[in-house]
Design an enzyme around this catalytic site. Sequence first.
Site, PDB file in Angstrom:
ATOM      1  CB  SER A  49      48.344  -3.987  15.184  1.00 17.52           C
ATOM      2  OG  SER A  49      49.609  -3.965  14.543  1.00 17.52           O
ATOM      3  CG  ASP A  84      43.366  -2.673  15.379  1.00 22.45           C
ATOM      4  OD1 ASP A  84      42.205  -2.842  15.786  1.00 22.45           O
ATOM      5  OD2 ASP A  84      43.793  -3.130  14.296  1.00 22.45           O
ATOM      6  CG  HIS A  85      42.558  -6.589  17.328  1.00 17.59           C
ATOM      7  ND1 HIS A  85      41.449  -7.323  17.655  1.00 17.59           N
ATOM      8  CD2 HIS A  85      42.354  -6.138  16.070  1.00 17.59           C
ATOM      9  CE1 HIS A  85      40.607  -7.327  16.628  1.00 17.59           C
ATOM     10  NE2 HIS A  85      41.132  -6.598  15.655  1.00 17.59           N
ATOM     11  CG  ASP A 105      40.657  -8.826  20.860  1.00 20.41           C
ATOM     12  OD1 ASP A 105      39.751  -9.464  21.427  1.00 20.41           O
ATOM     13  OD2 ASP A 105      41.109  -9.135  19.740  1.00 20.41           O
ATOM     14  CG  HIS A 177      41.301  -8.970  11.068  1.00 24.59           C
ATOM     15  ND1 HIS A 177      41.345  -9.536  12.315  1.00 24.59           N
ATOM     16  CD2 HIS A 177      40.839  -7.714  11.248  1.00 24.59           C
ATOM     17  CE1 HIS A 177      40.937  -8.656  13.220  1.00 24.59           C
ATOM     18  NE2 HIS A 177      40.618  -7.540  12.596  1.00 24.59           N
ATOM     19  CG  HIS A 207      37.577  -5.157  14.005  1.00 22.34           C
ATOM     20  ND1 HIS A 207      38.880  -5.007  14.398  1.00 22.34           N
ATOM     21  CD2 HIS A 207      36.830  -4.530  14.939  1.00 22.34           C
ATOM     22  CE1 HIS A 207      38.917  -4.321  15.521  1.00 22.34           C
ATOM     23  NE2 HIS A 207      37.679  -4.021  15.877  1.00 22.34           N
ATOM     24  CG  ASN A 229      38.682  -1.247  12.733  1.00 28.08           C
ATOM     25  OD1 ASN A 229      38.079  -0.205  12.958  1.00 28.08           O
ATOM     26  ND2 ASN A 229      39.117  -2.036  13.692  1.00 28.08           N
ATOM     27  CG  ASN A 231      46.066  -3.207   8.424  1.00 22.10           C
ATOM     28  OD1 ASN A 231      46.839  -2.408   7.910  1.00 22.10           O
ATOM     29  ND2 ASN A 231      46.496  -4.244   9.115  1.00 22.10           N
ATOM     30  CB  THR A 232      44.141  -6.204   4.227  1.00 24.09           C
ATOM     31  OG1 THR A 232      44.259  -6.863   5.487  1.00 24.09           O
ATOM     32  CG2 THR A 232      44.754  -7.066   3.152  1.00 24.09           C
TER      33      THR A 232
HETATM   34  P1  13P Z   1      41.454  -5.562   7.240  1.00 20.95           P
HETATM   35  O1  13P Z   1      42.922  -5.805   7.327  1.00 20.95           O
HETATM   36  O2  13P Z   1      40.715  -6.744   6.741  1.00 20.95           O
HETATM   37  O3  13P Z   1      41.131  -4.338   6.465  1.00 20.95           O
HETATM   38  O4  13P Z   1      40.933  -5.352   8.728  1.00 20.95           O
HETATM   39  C1  13P Z   1      41.478  -4.326   9.520  1.00 20.95           C
HETATM   40  C2  13P Z   1      41.040  -4.420  10.925  1.00 20.95           C
HETATM   41  O5  13P Z   1      39.973  -4.863  11.245  1.00 20.95           O
HETATM   42  C3  13P Z   1      41.971  -3.927  11.949  1.00 20.95           C
HETATM   43  O6  13P Z   1      41.506  -4.166  13.229  1.00 20.95           O
END
Ligand code: 13P
Length: 287
Positions: A49, A84-85, A105, A177, A207, A229, A231-232
């Site tokens: 990101s 990302d974005h 994005d 997200h 996402h 995707n 991340n969290t």
């Molecule tokens: P999460 O953080 O919900 O897993 O989403 C990640 C994401 O979509 C990054 O662009």
Amino acid sequence: MLVSAKEMLEKAREGKYAVGQFNINNLEWTKSILLTAQEMNSPVILGVSEGAGKYMTGFKTVAAMVDAMVDSLGITVPVALHLDHGTYEGCYKCIEAGFSSIMFDGSHYPIEENIEKTKELVKLCSEKGLSLEAEVGSIGGEEDGVVGMGECADPDECKSIADLGVTMLAAGIGNIHGKYPANWPGLSFETLAAVKEKVGNMPLVLHGGTGIPADMIQKAISLGVAKINVNTECQLSFADATRKYIEAGKDLEGKGFDPRKLLAPGSEAIKETVREKITLFGSANKA
Ligand code: 13P
């Protein structure tokens, strides 16, 4: 060597599986994800990101680190380094820094402006052999301080953007997200099917991969999603393992405070999360 995400996503779409994009925040994250993709013989996309890029002191640092790490770890599976974005300006910075894939994005712009800017980036990315992801319909939740309400994409707008020649398209289908709220109604497969109908064979991107139930993931893949995707979930597993290490007092035993020891349980936890996702997405042994 870093590669464009185009070929891996086209293969995924044909083979009815999805390639995971795992976001990186530091060296440990990157190492864990690369080693796990190699172990599972899976292609992988490392997402960065704009905020994570800034945290790591800039996109040039990130590109140099990832490029060198792929080499020094002897990684042979395909690896794409993906913004990302990205903002419009951020896309140019990443192209210059040596990223192999870009997401623009433009979902918060009026559709005409999103089309105009995406068109310019399609031209540049195709000249340079980079893959380009575009977004229509914002993804819900918060990322880097940007809060989206999770609206569903308009299938006709998706077609207008897909026809510009982007590599893959992120269409909002009620995904969010971060953690999903208890009253989340689930993904809108109706929207996904309508988008697929309009954009044909274009690989679609989901996402907000954290916390989507396995059956919804599989259904989304069957309807054209080829990139998911996450991340969290890596952040949560890293934080949980680190907290357990500290709560057990291991940081106070011997040299347990050495950052290489302190960060090891979290790094192992990320590997486990990535293993689970690669298995769920079906990309193991597809390198
Ligand atoms: P999460 O953080 O919900 O897993 O989403 C990640 C994401 O979509 C990054 O662009």
